[in-house]
Motif scaffolding. Sequence first.
Motif, PDB file in Angstrom:
ATOM      1  N   ASN A  86     -16.707 -62.256 -11.095  1.00  0.00           N
ATOM      2  CA  ASN A  86     -17.804 -61.506 -10.470  1.00  0.00           C
ATOM      3  C   ASN A  86     -17.924 -61.825  -8.993  1.00  0.00           C
ATOM      4  OD1 ASN A  86     -18.702 -59.972 -12.665  1.00  0.00           O
ATOM      5  ND2 ASN A  86     -19.888 -61.681 -13.484  1.00  0.00           N
ATOM      6  N   LEU A  89     -15.220 -59.928  -7.344  1.00  0.00           N
ATOM      7  CA  LEU A  89     -15.600 -58.519  -7.342  1.00  0.00           C
ATOM      8  C   LEU A  89     -16.643 -58.237  -6.271  1.00  0.00           C
ATOM      9  CD1 LEU A  89     -15.331 -55.771  -8.731  1.00  0.00           C
ATOM     10  CD2 LEU A  89     -17.137 -56.473 -10.305  1.00  0.00           C
ATOM     11  N   SER A  90     -17.635 -59.094  -6.169  1.00  0.00           N
ATOM     12  CA  SER A  90     -18.691 -58.921  -5.168  1.00  0.00           C
ATOM     13  C   SER A  90     -18.133 -59.012  -3.750  1.00  0.00           C
ATOM     14  CB  SER A  90     -19.780 -59.982  -5.365  1.00  0.00           C
ATOM     15  OG  SER A  90     -20.752 -59.894  -4.361  1.00  0.00           O
ATOM     16  N   ARG A  92     -15.083 -58.355  -2.749  1.00  0.00           N
ATOM     17  CA  ARG A  92     -14.260 -57.186  -2.443  1.00  0.00           C
ATOM     18  C   ARG A  92     -15.116 -55.948  -2.186  1.00  0.00           C
ATOM     19  NH1 ARG A  92      -8.546 -57.439  -5.824  1.00  0.00           N
ATOM     20  NH2 ARG A  92      -8.039 -59.580  -5.236  1.00  0.00           N
ATOM     21  N   LYS A  93     -16.177 -55.807  -2.947  1.00  0.00           N
ATOM     22  CA  LYS A  93     -17.089 -54.676  -2.701  1.00  0.00           C
ATOM     23  C   LYS A  93     -17.716 -54.788  -1.317  1.00  0.00           C
ATOM     24  CE  LYS A  93     -18.455 -53.464  -7.423  1.00  0.00           C
ATOM     25  NZ  LYS A  93     -19.586 -53.387  -8.394  1.00  0.00           N
ATOM     26  N   SER A 373      -8.454 -51.640  -6.676  1.00  0.00           N
ATOM     27  CA  SER A 373      -8.464 -53.003  -7.222  1.00  0.00           C
ATOM     28  C   SER A 373      -9.843 -53.368  -7.751  1.00  0.00           C
ATOM     29  CB  SER A 373      -8.024 -54.004  -6.154  1.00  0.00           C
ATOM     30  OG  SER A 373      -9.024 -54.188  -5.160  1.00  0.00           O
ATOM     31  N   ILE A 374     -10.879 -52.872  -7.095  1.00  0.00           N
ATOM     32  CA  ILE A 374     -12.254 -53.111  -7.568  1.00  0.00           C
ATOM     33  C   ILE A 374     -12.462 -52.446  -8.922  1.00  0.00           C
ATOM     34  CG2 ILE A 374     -14.671 -52.538  -7.123  1.00  0.00           C
ATOM     35  CD1 ILE A 374     -14.091 -52.950  -4.152  1.00  0.00           C
ATOM     36  N   LYS A 375     -11.971 -51.226  -9.092  1.00  0.00           N
ATOM     37  CA  LYS A 375     -12.091 -50.529 -10.374  1.00  0.00           C
ATOM     38  C   LYS A 375     -11.361 -51.285 -11.479  1.00  0.00           C
ATOM     39  CE  LYS A 375     -12.517 -45.924  -8.301  1.00  0.00           C
ATOM     40  NZ  LYS A 375     -11.866 -44.596  -8.122  1.00  0.00           N
ATOM     41  N   ILE A 377     -10.774 -54.539 -11.613  1.00  0.00           N
ATOM     42  CA  ILE A 377     -11.529 -55.758 -11.926  1.00  0.00           C
ATOM     43  C   ILE A 377     -12.757 -55.418 -12.763  1.00  0.00           C
ATOM     44  CG2 ILE A 377     -12.877 -57.641 -10.925  1.00  0.00           C
ATOM     45  CD1 ILE A 377     -10.969 -57.622  -8.555  1.00  0.00           C
ATOM     46  N   GLU A 378     -13.451 -54.345 -12.410  1.00  0.00           N
ATOM     47  CA  GLU A 378     -14.625 -53.923 -13.182  1.00  0.00           C
ATOM     48  C   GLU A 378     -14.242 -53.617 -14.629  1.00  0.00           C
ATOM     49  OE1 GLU A 378     -17.512 -51.889  -9.786  1.00  0.00           O
ATOM     50  OE2 GLU A 378     -15.986 -50.670 -10.774  1.00  0.00           O
TER      51      GLU A 378
END
Length: 389
Positions: A86, A89-90, A92-93, A373-375, A377-378
């Motif tokens: 997470n 992910l955070s 990268r967002k 890449s974010i998608k 990981i989600e």
Amino acid sequence: DQLDYVHSRLKSETKTDVIACYGVSAYYSLNRNNNHKHTEDEVSKFKNEFSLMSHTLRDYLQKGHQAALFESLQTIIQTNLLPVINKVLSDRKEKLQSRRNELKRNELVHLDEFVVKHTESLCNKISNFTFSENTINNTLQTVASNFETRVFSRIANANDKNELKAAMAEDRIKQDVEALMPLLAQNVNKLCDPLKEMSKNGIDVFSKEFCDAYARLQNMNSLNVSNIKIAKISVELDSMDLPTNYFTNALEEQNNADNAKVGGGAVGGAAIGFLVAGPLGALVGGIGGAIFGALFGKSLATLKDEARSTVKQISSMWQSKMAEPVAQACNRNKENCMDFTCNAIQKYVKTYGAKINEIISAEKAEQNKLSNSIKDIEHDVKTLIQLGE
């Protein structure tokens, strides 16, 4: 091993010391102590029952082991793995949003709009710059004063009427008037200096904003698709200065177009060409004859006063004649400044426009990769959460 485990559990749960655990039914063990003789069928039955119990116990222990492993795995996922994922992910967002915002704020993303905005703003300032009639007249008067001073000096130094006549000879006056033209061009160039300075400052402002935006755009992209370091483009506004023969040529063209001619009689000898036509030519041409005709009738002092008055008239008529050409030259300078400004700005577009598009395309491609890449990981996080439920 299984019996030892069962033994330890029994001892723990019952709080008693169990003497032994045998691999047979309890019924069989108790009866054996009473010297009970079992038939083969009973023994077979006990063996089957114990085998079933053994398998059941093994299955139970295996399931318990699996449950313990799964519980440990859930703990690892929830406590250790998910927080790390997470956080990635955070980050990268946040990075993606920051890059999107930075690209959106960059002026060169919409290069055409950026160029039009600066070009229109600067051209409007140049267009609104005015040369007042008073400013033009003052410039002409300053230049004409050189003519007056030069001729007045010759008049003052004349010791007799012949010297005065020589001082006011048509050819000399013509040369004096002609000498004003390059001087006038120099003064008009000075008059236009604030306009050129405005153009230069405007181009400098554009150049700074363009270079800053280009550097920020270049620093955004980790691929470094363009290693071209932008440089300020040289702008030479002095090339717009009027040449020294500008007004001489302008008047020649004007008089040729008008087919101007000098009058006859006493003024018939006053043909000083394109520089002095019409009334001004007649006035200059008549000076020598007037002085010669009055050699025996007027005093030298009176003739000098009349000569000075004539010089003043020539100066005044010259200023009046040159007012329009000077105004036209100033307007021409404004137009040149606007053209020069547009060309200077377009040089940046022609030099760096393709590289700007290349950098922007590469940056957008990088952002798309980051978004994908974010998608991914989600999706992985969602899968791990489902495993933990």
